[in-house]
Design a protein around this motif. Structure first.
Motif, PDB file in Angstrom:
ATOM      1  N   ILE A   2       1.083  -1.282  -0.115  1.00  0.00           N
ATOM      2  CA  ILE A   2      -0.036   0.174   0.336  1.00  0.00           C
ATOM      3  C   ILE A   2       1.143   1.111   0.102  1.00  0.00           C
ATOM      4  O   ILE A   2       2.108   1.341   1.056  1.00  0.00           O
ATOM      5  CB  ILE A   2      -0.595   0.271   1.111  1.00  0.00           C
ATOM      6  CG1 ILE A   2      -1.889  -1.399   1.070  1.00  0.00           C
ATOM      7  CG2 ILE A   2      -1.010   1.388   1.547  1.00  0.00           C
ATOM      8  CD1 ILE A   2      -2.683  -1.039   2.530  1.00  0.00           C
ATOM      9  N   SER A   3       0.413   2.380  -0.804  1.00  0.00           N
ATOM     10  CA  SER A   3       1.346   3.231  -1.099  1.00  0.00           C
ATOM     11  C   SER A   3       0.303   4.343  -0.356  1.00  0.00           C
ATOM     12  O   SER A   3      -0.531   4.729  -0.814  1.00  0.00           O
ATOM     13  CB  SER A   3       1.601   3.810  -2.385  1.00  0.00           C
ATOM     14  OG  SER A   3       2.537   3.176  -2.625  1.00  0.00           O
ATOM     15  N   HIS A   4       1.161   4.765   0.425  1.00  0.00           N
ATOM     16  CA  HIS A   4       0.636   6.315   1.131  1.00  0.00           C
ATOM     17  C   HIS A   4       0.629   7.366   1.123  1.00  0.00           C
ATOM     18  O   HIS A   4       1.807   7.556   1.431  1.00  0.00           O
ATOM     19  CB  HIS A   4       0.353   5.928   3.053  1.00  0.00           C
ATOM     20  CG  HIS A   4      -0.487   6.725   4.031  1.00  0.00           C
ATOM     21  ND1 HIS A   4      -1.131   6.839   4.281  1.00  0.00           N
ATOM     22  CD2 HIS A   4       0.460   7.585   4.669  1.00  0.00           C
ATOM     23  CE1 HIS A   4      -1.854   7.588   4.762  1.00  0.00           C
ATOM     24  NE2 HIS A   4      -0.177   8.471   5.913  1.00  0.00           N
ATOM     25  N   ALA A  65      -2.888  -3.469   4.886  1.00  0.00           N
ATOM     26  CA  ALA A  65      -3.447  -2.586   5.481  1.00  0.00           C
ATOM     27  C   ALA A  65      -3.631  -2.193   7.022  1.00  0.00           C
ATOM     28  O   ALA A  65      -3.586  -1.630   7.385  1.00  0.00           O
ATOM     29  CB  ALA A  65      -5.042  -3.043   5.346  1.00  0.00           C
ATOM     30  N   LEU A  68      -0.652  -0.631   7.643  1.00  0.00           N
ATOM     31  CA  LEU A  68      -1.000   0.351   7.632  1.00  0.00           C
ATOM     32  C   LEU A  68      -2.147   1.341   8.678  1.00  0.00           C
ATOM     33  O   LEU A  68      -1.800   2.437   8.952  1.00  0.00           O
ATOM     34  CB  LEU A  68      -1.597   1.561   6.097  1.00  0.00           C
ATOM     35  CG  LEU A  68      -2.385   2.523   5.916  1.00  0.00           C
ATOM     36  CD1 LEU A  68      -1.930   3.756   5.895  1.00  0.00           C
ATOM     37  CD2 LEU A  68      -3.135   2.560   4.560  1.00  0.00           C
ATOM     38  N   ASP A  99      -4.300   6.692  -0.201  1.00  0.00           N
ATOM     39  CA  ASP A  99      -3.755   4.990  -0.271  1.00  0.00           C
ATOM     40  C   ASP A  99      -4.501   4.350  -1.573  1.00  0.00           C
ATOM     41  O   ASP A  99      -5.323   3.569  -1.919  1.00  0.00           O
ATOM     42  CB  ASP A  99      -4.812   3.919   0.699  1.00  0.00           C
ATOM     43  CG  ASP A  99      -4.415   5.547   2.229  1.00  0.00           C
ATOM     44  OD1 ASP A  99      -2.573   5.667   2.286  1.00  0.00           O
ATOM     45  OD2 ASP A  99      -5.100   5.803   3.270  1.00  0.00           O
ATOM     46  N   GLU A 101      -3.691   0.369  -3.655  1.00  0.00           N
ATOM     47  CA  GLU A 101      -3.146  -0.713  -3.035  1.00  0.00           C
ATOM     48  C   GLU A 101      -2.564  -1.170  -4.380  1.00  0.00           C
ATOM     49  O   GLU A 101      -2.490  -1.310  -5.638  1.00  0.00           O
ATOM     50  CB  GLU A 101      -4.694  -1.872  -2.795  1.00  0.00           C
ATOM     51  CG  GLU A 101      -4.218  -3.144  -2.648  1.00  0.00           C
ATOM     52  CD  GLU A 101      -5.454  -3.756  -1.564  1.00  0.00           C
ATOM     53  OE1 GLU A 101      -4.870  -4.033  -0.827  1.00  0.00           O
ATOM     54  OE2 GLU A 101      -6.127  -3.447  -1.325  1.00  0.00           O
TER      55      GLU A 101
END
Length: 102
Positions: A2-4, A65, A68, A99, A101
């Motif tokens: 996941i890129s936040h 997730a 995160l 966010d 995915e």
């Protein structure tokens, strides 16, 4: 993964040293918070002219997730986030979060 993605709408008189310190402290959480795998940050170059109100941003990479979620509730992250809100004029709406995915 996941890129936040976080984009900061910094106030015109924000403290650059304070921003640098916050970025350093966020980077120190990589590997400390389980699943927090990578942290990158820098000025928004806005080559397409689509986000001039957000001059700085960062990207956190999380394994899933759950990682995160752990980061989101971590008191160190929450403290740093509160400091970022202050740099953004005291308004959390001046911070965009995506966010993704992947």
């Amino acid at each position: 993964m996941i890129s936040h993605v976080v984009m900061l709408g910094l106030s015109g008189d924000y403290d650059g040293d304070a921003l640098a310190q916050i970025m350093t402290e966020l980077g120190k959480l990589v590997g400390v918070i389980p699943g927090f795998a990578r942290f990158d940050h820098g000025p928004n170059r806005d080559f397409e002219g689509k986000s001039p109100g957000f001059p700085y941003g960062f990207i956190c990479q999380f394994s899933n997730a759950t990682a995160l979620s752990t980061y989101a509730t971590d008191p160190r992250h929450q403290s740093l986030g509160a400091r970022l809100v202050t740099l953004c004029g005291g308004d959390a709406d001046n911070i965009l979060v995506y966010d993704i995915e992947n």
